[in-house]
Design a protein around this motif. Sequence first.
Motif, PDB file in Angstrom:
ATOM      1  N   PRO A 172       0.809  -1.229   0.000  1.00 37.40           N
ATOM      2  CA  PRO A 172       0.000   0.000   0.000  1.00 37.40           C
ATOM      3  C   PRO A 172       0.839   1.275   0.000  1.00 37.40           C
ATOM      4  O   PRO A 172       0.492   2.242  -0.691  1.00 37.40           O
ATOM      5  N   GLU A 173       1.927   1.277   0.758  1.00 40.17           N
ATOM      6  CA  GLU A 173       2.772   2.468   0.803  1.00 40.17           C
ATOM      7  C   GLU A 173       3.465   2.708  -0.535  1.00 40.17           C
ATOM      8  O   GLU A 173       3.556   3.852  -0.999  1.00 40.17           O
ATOM      9  N   PHE A 174       3.934   1.657  -1.160  1.00 32.98           N
ATOM     10  CA  PHE A 174       4.587   1.825  -2.463  1.00 32.98           C
ATOM     11  C   PHE A 174       3.581   2.235  -3.540  1.00 32.98           C
ATOM     12  O   PHE A 174       3.927   2.959  -4.473  1.00 32.98           O
ATOM     13  N   THR A 175       2.351   1.781  -3.424  1.00 31.25           N
ATOM     14  CA  THR A 175       1.309   2.243  -4.350  1.00 31.25           C
ATOM     15  C   THR A 175       1.101   3.740  -4.213  1.00 31.25           C
ATOM     16  O   THR A 175       1.024   4.481  -5.213  1.00 31.25           O
ATOM     17  N   ALA A 176       1.022   4.213  -2.966  1.00 30.03           N
ATOM     18  CA  ALA A 176       0.829   5.642  -2.726  1.00 30.03           C
ATOM     19  C   ALA A 176       2.029   6.454  -3.196  1.00 30.03           C
ATOM     20  O   ALA A 176       1.873   7.555  -3.732  1.00 30.03           O
ATOM     21  N   ILE A 177       3.235   5.912  -3.019  1.00 33.23           N
ATOM     22  CA  ILE A 177       4.439   6.615  -3.474  1.00 33.23           C
ATOM     23  C   ILE A 177       4.434   6.758  -4.988  1.00 33.23           C
ATOM     24  O   ILE A 177       4.770   7.815  -5.537  1.00 33.23           O
ATOM     25  N   ALA A 178       4.046   5.685  -5.691  1.00 32.92           N
ATOM     26  CA  ALA A 178       4.004   5.744  -7.153  1.00 32.92           C
ATOM     27  C   ALA A 178       2.988   6.780  -7.624  1.00 32.92           C
ATOM     28  O   ALA A 178       3.258   7.560  -8.543  1.00 32.92           O
ATOM     29  N   VAL A 179       1.808   6.812  -6.992  1.00 35.08           N
ATOM     30  CA  VAL A 179       0.790   7.808  -7.362  1.00 35.08           C
ATOM     31  C   VAL A 179       1.287   9.212  -7.067  1.00 35.08           C
ATOM     32  O   VAL A 179       1.155  10.130  -7.892  1.00 35.08           O
ATOM     33  N   PHE A 180       1.874   9.394  -5.891  1.00 29.05           N
ATOM     34  CA  PHE A 180       2.378  10.708  -5.497  1.00 29.05           C
ATOM     35  C   PHE A 180       3.479  11.172  -6.450  1.00 29.05           C
ATOM     36  O   PHE A 180       3.522  12.344  -6.856  1.00 29.05           O
ATOM     37  N   GLY A 181       4.373  10.258  -6.845  1.00 28.16           N
ATOM     38  CA  GLY A 181       5.445  10.619  -7.776  1.00 28.16           C
ATOM     39  C   GLY A 181       4.900  11.032  -9.130  1.00 28.16           C
ATOM     40  O   GLY A 181       5.350  12.025  -9.704  1.00 28.16           O
ATOM     41  N   LEU A 182       3.911  10.297  -9.649  1.00 30.90           N
ATOM     42  CA  LEU A 182       3.332  10.647 -10.940  1.00 30.90           C
ATOM     43  C   LEU A 182       2.632  12.008 -10.899  1.00 30.90           C
ATOM     44  O   LEU A 182       2.763  12.816 -11.818  1.00 30.90           O
ATOM     45  N   VAL A 183       1.902  12.268  -9.827  1.00 31.99           N
ATOM     46  CA  VAL A 183       1.191  13.546  -9.712  1.00 31.99           C
ATOM     47  C   VAL A 183       2.178  14.698  -9.605  1.00 31.99           C
ATOM     48  O   VAL A 183       2.007  15.744 -10.256  1.00 31.99           O
ATOM     49  N   LEU A 184       3.217  14.527  -8.788  1.00 29.49           N
ATOM     50  CA  LEU A 184       4.199  15.598  -8.639  1.00 29.49           C
ATOM     51  C   LEU A 184       4.931  15.860  -9.947  1.00 29.49           C
ATOM     52  O   LEU A 184       5.186  17.008 -10.315  1.00 29.49           O
TER      53      LEU A 184
END
Length: 505
Positions: A145-157
Amino acid sequence: MLIDSFFTSLLATLASPWGVTLAVLGTLLGIVLGALPGVSSTMALAILLPLSFGMTPELAILFLLCVFVASVYGGSISAILINIPGTPGAIVTQLDGHPLARQGRAKEALVYALVASSVGGVIGLALLVLIAPLLASVAMQFRSPEFTAIAVFGLVLLAYASPGSTVRGLLVGAIGLLCGMVGFDALTDVSRFTFDSRSLQGGIELVPLCVGLFGLAEVLRHLHASRQRRPDVDMATLHSPAPKLGALAKRWASMLRGSFIGALVGAIPAAGSAIAVAIAYAQEMRFSRRPERFGQGAVEGVVAPEAANSSSIGGTLIPMMTLGVPGDAITAVLMGSLLIHGLRPGPMLFAENPGFVGSLYAGFLLALLLTLALGLVLMRWLPWILRIPSHMLLIGIALLCVVGAYAIRNNMADVYIMLFFGAVGYGLHLLSLPTAPLAFGLILGPLLEENLRRSLLLGRGSWEVFLHSPIAMGLFGLSLLAILLPLLAPLWVRLREDIKRVSAP
């Protein structure tokens, strides 16, 4: 452990003829390519990346880091001498660097830029060494779950910080996500989006995509603007005495401010050097007692941006090495090199390959030292670099793109992929769309898909698995805020104007 590996790798490189030769060659190529207008650091790495395929991982990262670090300084050469930044990070340097050159202080400006770049690089390396292991130790506790959120956060940023609107950046990033789904499914082994082509069954490789997107597309962009720009300053000033150590020491405050700003901003995914140098320049004007001098040849206007430009290298490597999220387009190309050599950037890199991490630190330091030494030696011949005909340069780069794409797997399919994404990159330029999110989507797409599906398997199909992770929910909240901010900002401005209008007598 890392400190021992650092010194061991540094001594091994200095004792190896191949290591020293590749380091010197990479530094020379970086300075030359960085100084040429239109050849950015990303483009330099993309076209030289295939040369590292036959090297060991340690020699490959040494060669590419030397190209990277040297090209960052090289961009300031053309910015100072001909008022055209060789790299995006040198855009601010030209504001005061070129006026200094026109005043007969070209060598002084180049030396200030070189020393500030070296100091900034050392501070960026120090922060990388201090912060990266701590962040990696925390990241090792992350689950799907944390790595999923990191990937989403990285793409948005990455989309948010790209030129143009956030929606356009997200659109291009989504295309990159689709490209990352081409090939066999990692969990079900089902072929997807291959169009019954065997060449696509293994997926789209990152390296040919980067070579086409950042190499061939740039060649196509510059074909219509191939006129050669000559230096318009007196090149005899390059033989004048360099500034003394006392004059350099007086700029220590500007160097430190720019260095810390560059490293901290560079550590934010997608921020990159362009934002770091702009902030450093603005802060330097704020601290100056005579801000009116900026834009007319202020030394601080060269020192602070160059320190920030170089220190941002260490900052951009932090998210790449610890989280597997590229800090900018350049580190995306570096990730391609690591993946080719079987190394997956992320927290496990520190646990499984501490020797390689030490080699990366040692290569970074050696690249900084060689850039400083060779930059001083080559200073009197810099005008000759800027006289290389543009048409010869573009032809050579195009050939390197084709040869480099073929050399990945000795497969013509990679050449076709490179040509296709070269045309895509040029088309995105014509449509005023950012290109970097496409590469980031290809990198982060598999990470997002794999961890998202694994999270749902752990939660037995329920999305509540993310609610039990405060870190994941916090990152999702920041991602949502970054998406909504461009939409809410105009409403906030309009609301403030209405309040002022109502409160006015």
